[in-house]
Scaffold this active site. Structure first.
Site, short mmCIF file in Angstrom:
data_model
loop_
_atom_site.label_atom_id
_atom_site.label_comp_id
_atom_site.label_asym_id
_atom_site.label_seq_id
_atom_site.Cartn_x
_atom_site.Cartn_y
_atom_site.Cartn_z
N VAL A 247 -2.20 73.43 -13.44
CA VAL A 247 -3.32 72.51 -13.62
C VAL A 247 -3.28 71.39 -12.59
O VAL A 247 -4.29 71.04 -11.99
CB VAL A 247 -3.31 71.91 -15.04
CG1 VAL A 247 -4.52 71.00 -15.23
CG2 VAL A 247 -3.31 73.00 -16.09
N GLY A 248 -2.09 70.82 -12.37
CA GLY A 248 -1.97 69.71 -11.44
C GLY A 248 -2.41 70.04 -10.04
O GLY A 248 -3.11 69.25 -9.38
N SER B 216 -2.88 71.05 -25.16
CA SER B 216 -3.00 72.51 -25.30
C SER B 216 -3.71 72.82 -26.61
O SER B 216 -3.60 72.06 -27.59
CB SER B 216 -1.61 73.14 -25.30
OG SER B 216 -1.65 74.48 -25.75
N SER B 217 -4.37 73.95 -26.64
CA SER B 217 -5.07 74.35 -27.87
C SER B 217 -4.10 74.72 -28.98
O SER B 217 -4.50 74.86 -30.14
CB SER B 217 -6.00 75.53 -27.58
OG SER B 217 -5.27 76.64 -27.08
N CYS B 218 -2.80 74.87 -28.68
CA CYS B 218 -1.82 75.21 -29.71
C CYS B 218 -1.57 74.04 -30.66
O CYS B 218 -0.85 74.19 -31.65
CB CYS B 218 -0.52 75.69 -29.10
SG CYS B 218 0.44 74.39 -28.31
N TYR C 124 6.48 72.85 -29.20
CA TYR C 124 5.63 72.42 -28.09
C TYR C 124 4.37 71.74 -28.62
O TYR C 124 3.94 70.70 -28.11
CB TYR C 124 5.26 73.63 -27.24
CG TYR C 124 4.32 73.34 -26.09
CD1 TYR C 124 4.77 72.69 -24.94
CD2 TYR C 124 2.98 73.72 -26.14
CE1 TYR C 124 3.93 72.43 -23.88
CE2 TYR C 124 2.12 73.47 -25.09
CZ TYR C 124 2.60 72.83 -23.96
OH TYR C 124 1.74 72.56 -22.92
N LYS D 187 2.82 67.84 -28.00
CA LYS D 187 1.48 67.56 -27.49
C LYS D 187 0.66 66.72 -28.47
O LYS D 187 -0.13 65.86 -28.06
CB LYS D 187 0.75 68.88 -27.17
CG LYS D 187 1.30 69.57 -25.93
CD LYS D 187 1.14 68.67 -24.71
CE LYS D 187 1.65 69.32 -23.43
NZ LYS D 187 1.50 68.43 -22.26
N HIS E 257 3.00 82.83 -19.65
CA HIS E 257 2.04 83.05 -20.72
C HIS E 257 1.47 84.46 -20.60
O HIS E 257 1.76 85.19 -19.65
CB HIS E 257 0.92 82.02 -20.63
CG HIS E 257 1.33 80.66 -21.09
ND1 HIS E 257 1.67 79.66 -20.21
CD2 HIS E 257 1.45 80.13 -22.34
CE1 HIS E 257 1.99 78.57 -20.89
NE2 HIS E 257 1.87 78.82 -22.17
N ASP F 49 2.29 88.98 -32.62
CA ASP F 49 0.97 88.78 -32.02
C ASP F 49 0.69 87.30 -31.75
O ASP F 49 -0.11 86.96 -30.89
CB ASP F 49 -0.13 89.30 -32.95
CG ASP F 49 -0.45 90.77 -32.70
OD1 ASP F 49 -0.24 91.23 -31.57
OD2 ASP F 49 -0.91 91.42 -33.65
#
Length: 326
Positions: A29-30, A121-123, A150, A154, A193, A283
């Site tokens: 991203v950076g 993050s969406s997590c 994680y 966040k 990922h 999963d």
């Protein structure tokens, strides 16, 4: 006092001559944010590699921030990884990310950084959150256990930004991207990922002529993918157009199954063999699709299609494969 209630602040075009610190400027991203800022005419973009500045070293972070005195900051630095890495090293993911975030944000506060964007993050959202996931789903249910450490780090970052807004009235914001991919991703077998892992796996199979590729799980979970260049564009747009305490989801608003993404990558890489699924492996979350209404209301939508983004990423991976982490 919040920035929206207590300050006369309206988001506007950022000063292209001001010092802009991108923490994590070499990462997925950076590096995309640096490319975007350069293309937009920013002339004083600064950053340090992890070898040059350990963001877990509080004294070093404070010294660096006092030296550069940035007006703007994007916190894109983090310890990241896939299901295997998160499941194996939860202490590292929690401790490292908490220290990175706390050090950088505290140093930014101490040095009066005007505008900060914290990237998460969406997590952060519950495993079984209603789909598509709205921002107000945060802290309403249990997290996915394979990456809860994680996620907690966040979430702490989001609350840190909100606390700064309440206590100091600074117009800092948070953005929560969906699954990202693109140049400078981590393609290592043990730390990547799902999407970069699939690219590496299918590219190697295509080059070696392997007859079978085996992937984790059933292939049924649905995931949303956003190219890192779109993410960078969204971050700059939010800095110039959005101010509020609630984190903003950043994504495409559409998703595909892991099986579908694997089939697309197989086609892009030229792999012609069979794909098998190891259903003894986890999963993860059944579906993670973000509600991007708030982002759309702020005037931004994704531009890079999945097929275009995958083609770009596979090309980049092949051009840089020899130098990537093993």
């Amino acid at each position: 006092m919040t920035a929206s209630d207590g300050l006369d602040f309206t988001p506007s075009e950022l000063d292209r001559d001001a010092t802009f610190y991108v923490a994590g400027h070499r990462g997925l991203v950076g590096s995309a944010i640096v490319r975007k800022l350069e293309a937009e005419g920013f002339g004083n973009i600064v950053g340090k590699t992890s070898a040059e500045l350990d963001l877990k070293d509080r004294d070093a972070v404070f010294a660096y921030m006092a030296e550069i005195k940035p007006k703007y900051l994007v916190l894109a630095a983090a310890k990241v990884g896939g299901i295997l890495a998160n499941s194996t090293y939860p202490v590292d993911f929690l401790s490292d990310n908490l220290r990175i975030q706390t050090n950088v944000l505290d140093a930014a506060l101490a040095n009066d950084v005007e505008r900060v964007a914290f990237l998460g993050s969406s997590c952060i959202y519950p495993k079984f959150a209603e789909q598509p996931i709205r921002e107000d789903s945060l802290l309403t249910g249990h997290l996915e256990p394979t990456n809860d450490a994680y996620a907690i780090a966040k979430i702490a970052g989001i609350l840190n930004v909100q606390a700064v807004r309440r206590q100091y009235g600074l117009p800092w914001i948070s953005a929560m991207p969906t699954n990202l991919y693109g140049p400078n991703d981590n393609f290592s077998p043990k730390g990547s990922h799902v999407l970069p892992a699939l690219i590496r796996r299918y590219d190697e199979a295509a080059r070696t002529g392997a007859g079978t590729v085996t992937n984790w799980g059933t292939g049924s979970p649905r995931r949303e993918f956003l190219h890192s260049d779109d993410m960078a564009d969204a971050v700059l747009h939010l800095l110039e157009h959005y101010d509020g305490p609630e984190q903003v989801n950043v994504g495409t608003g559409t998703d595909v199954t892991i099986k579908e993404i694997a089939e697309t990558i197989a086609t892009v890489t030229g792999y012609q063999g069979e794909t098998e699924w190891d259903t003894t492996k986890p999963d993860g979350t059944p579906q993670k699709l973000l509600d991007v209404s708030k982002l759309a209301d702020a005037g931004w939508t994704a531009k890079i299609t999945l097929e275009e983004g995958l083609d770009r990423t596979v090309t980049w991976y092949r051009d840089h494969a020899d130098a990537l982490r093993q």
